[in-house]
Design an enzyme around this catalytic site. Structure first.
Site, mmCIF file in Angstrom:
data_model
loop_
_atom_site.group_PDB
_atom_site.id
_atom_site.type_symbol
_atom_site.label_atom_id
_atom_site.label_comp_id
_atom_site.label_asym_id
_atom_site.label_seq_id
_atom_site.Cartn_x
_atom_site.Cartn_y
_atom_site.Cartn_z
ATOM 1 N N THR A 132 0.958 -8.023 -66.567
ATOM 2 C CA THR A 132 2.107 -8.615 -66.983
ATOM 3 C C THR A 132 2.510 -9.912 -66.920
ATOM 4 O OG1 THR A 132 4.650 -8.261 -66.636
ATOM 5 C CG2 THR A 132 3.251 -7.683 -64.760
ATOM 6 N N ASP A 133 3.438 -10.580 -68.016
ATOM 7 C CA ASP A 133 3.631 -11.633 -67.486
ATOM 8 C C ASP A 133 4.717 -12.323 -66.491
ATOM 9 O OD1 ASP A 133 6.206 -10.710 -68.497
ATOM 10 O OD2 ASP A 133 6.522 -12.138 -70.027
ATOM 11 N N GLU A 134 5.123 -11.068 -65.718
ATOM 12 C CA GLU A 134 6.163 -11.124 -64.602
ATOM 13 C C GLU A 134 5.524 -11.796 -63.413
ATOM 14 O OE1 GLU A 134 8.908 -8.107 -64.263
ATOM 15 O OE2 GLU A 134 8.665 -7.367 -66.479
ATOM 16 N N TYR A 157 7.987 -5.222 -58.091
ATOM 17 C CA TYR A 157 7.116 -4.586 -59.062
ATOM 18 C C TYR A 157 5.981 -5.826 -59.303
ATOM 19 C CZ TYR A 157 5.433 -4.333 -64.069
ATOM 20 O OH TYR A 157 4.546 -4.378 -65.339
ATOM 21 N N LYS A 161 1.929 -6.220 -59.102
ATOM 22 C CA LYS A 161 1.083 -6.453 -60.327
ATOM 23 C C LYS A 161 0.023 -7.841 -60.026
ATOM 24 C CE LYS A 161 0.575 -4.569 -63.646
ATOM 25 N NZ LYS A 161 -0.251 -3.488 -63.961
#
Ligand code: NAD
Ligand code: TYD
Length: 351
Positions: A132-134, A157, A161
């Site tokens: 993810t870009d998060e 989260y 990741k």
């Protein structure tokens, strides 16, 4: 070597679109979908391909090394596309450990099993981690996330990741595994579990329930249609260079409140309601703890190097999405009542 690809998390939102794409497009590949069927996994997402000769579903947990090892052996797994994860930020705030267990421990477990199974021929197999870009953190200016942007995760989260991405790259460096990582922006589209912003709003507008907007609704997300993400995963899997990272995004930034208003406007039209009716459901609620302000992906690398770009404009994608939810009331009812779990029981346990 005939490809036998293990796709993890294939009963979830994005994974189910990836499985459907690969099963229908690559008839000479065996596709093995491994999923633990948590609350987010739903085999109803896969009805159209469940009888395909090149498709197998296996219910298993990526934390269970023995199950993974026997599956690699029995299905002669040649490559992995790893999507299984706990994926909802709000859940990670209330139960961070569940995210460490699946996203970190589960990923390392899968890496270990793949490494053992592919011992001596690691250069012939690919481990693809879908991320993810998060992991890049929260933007407070008008810049974009590049593949070279330093990781700065801000939620449990995204921290989990980020950790799993680091492990994948560590296995590439240390054991010379062939790996690739892609980091994508927010997805939307059919089969999205109605706990995330867009499907939650569609469901609540339809049912005249409040639309909870966190804080002032000023946070910005970059939205990509899920089938375009699945196409990007296909592209990266087949053309991505080992050891590389590819950012995937739609160059399509929206403030949350503008998305919610757009959904209200479109749903009023589709449901034959007077203009402005659904907007009255907007309810500002306490902000998410540590809420990331803005995510924005620069997807130039995948466009220039691999020739991928989004096929749909947002206006078109959101129409398709709303129409899908309105046409698939059964799916929504099953998901919101939890009865989709019975589907699995009927299909795989009672025969
Ligand atoms: P999802 O929550 O809809 O699906 C996750 C799937 O993983 C479910 O089917 C679930 O049953 C399965 N799963 C969970 N824990 C498992 C375990 N321990 N063992 C086996 N299976 C397990 O998630 P999604 O939105 O489809 O996201 C898929 C992947 O893409 C995730 O890795 C996520 O981090 C990443 N991603 C998501 C988005 C997004 O906008 N949704 C954007 C970028 C990247
Ligand atoms: P979400 O769909 O949970 O994705 P993510 O947190 O991974 O970006 O949330 C998208 C944005 O919408 C995020 O800024 C949080 C906000 N949001 C709300 O305002 N209300 C809601 O009910 C939800 C679920 C999210």
């Amino acid at each position: 070597m005939k490809k036998s690809i293990l796709i993890t998390g294939g009963a979830g939102f994005i994974g189910s679109h990836v499985v459907k794409l690969f099963v229908s497009k690559y008839k000479d590949y065996q596709i093995v979908n491994l999923d633990a069927l948590t609350y987010a996994g739903n085999l109803e997402n896969l009805k159209e391909i469940e009888g395909a000769p090149n498709y197998t579903f296996v219910k298993a947990d990526i934390k269970d090394a023995d199950s993974l090892a026997s599956l690699f052996e029995s299905h002669k797994i040649t490559d992995v596309i790893h999507l299984a994860a706990e994926s909802h930020v709000d859940r990670s705030i209330s139960d961070p450990l569940a995210f460490v267990m699946t996203n970190v421990i589960g990923t390392v477990n899968l890496l270990n099993v793949a490494k053992e199974a592919w011992e001596g021929e690691l250069d012939q197999h690919l481990f693809y981690h879908v991320s993810t870009d998060e992991v890049y953190g929260s933007l407070h200016d008008d810049s974009f996330f590049l593949e070279t942007t330093a990781y700065d995760p801000q939620s449990p989260y995204s921290a989990s990741k980020a950790s799993s991405d680091h492990f994948v790259r560590a296995y590439a460096n240390t054991y010379k595994m062939r790996t690739v990582v892609s980091n994508c922006s927010n997805n939307y589209g059919p089969n999205h579990f109605p706990e995330k912003l867009i499907p939650l709003c569609i469901y609540n507008i339809k049912n005249n329930k409040p639309l909870p907007v966190y804080g002032k609704g000023e946070n910005v997300r970059d939205w990509l249609f899920v089938k375009d993400h699945a196409r990007a995963i296909d592209t990266v899997f087949h053309q991505g260079k080992s050891g590389e990272t590819y950012n995937i995004g739609g160059f399509n930034e929206w403030k949350n409140i503008d998305i919610v208003r757009l959904l209200c406007e479109k749903m009023d039209q589709k449901l034959g309601r007077t203009e402005g009716t659904s907007e009255k459901l907007i309810t500002y609620v306490t902000d998410r703890a540590g809420h990331d302000h803005r995510y924005a992906i620069d997807a130039t690398k995948i466009q220039k190097e691999l020739g991928w770009e989004p096929s749909l404009q947002f206006e078109e994608g959101i129409e398709i999405t709303i129409d899908w939810y309105l046409a698939n009331q059964d799916w929504l009812d099953h998901v919101t009542s939890g009865s989709y779990k019975d589907y699995y029981q009927d299909l795989y346990e009672n025969r």
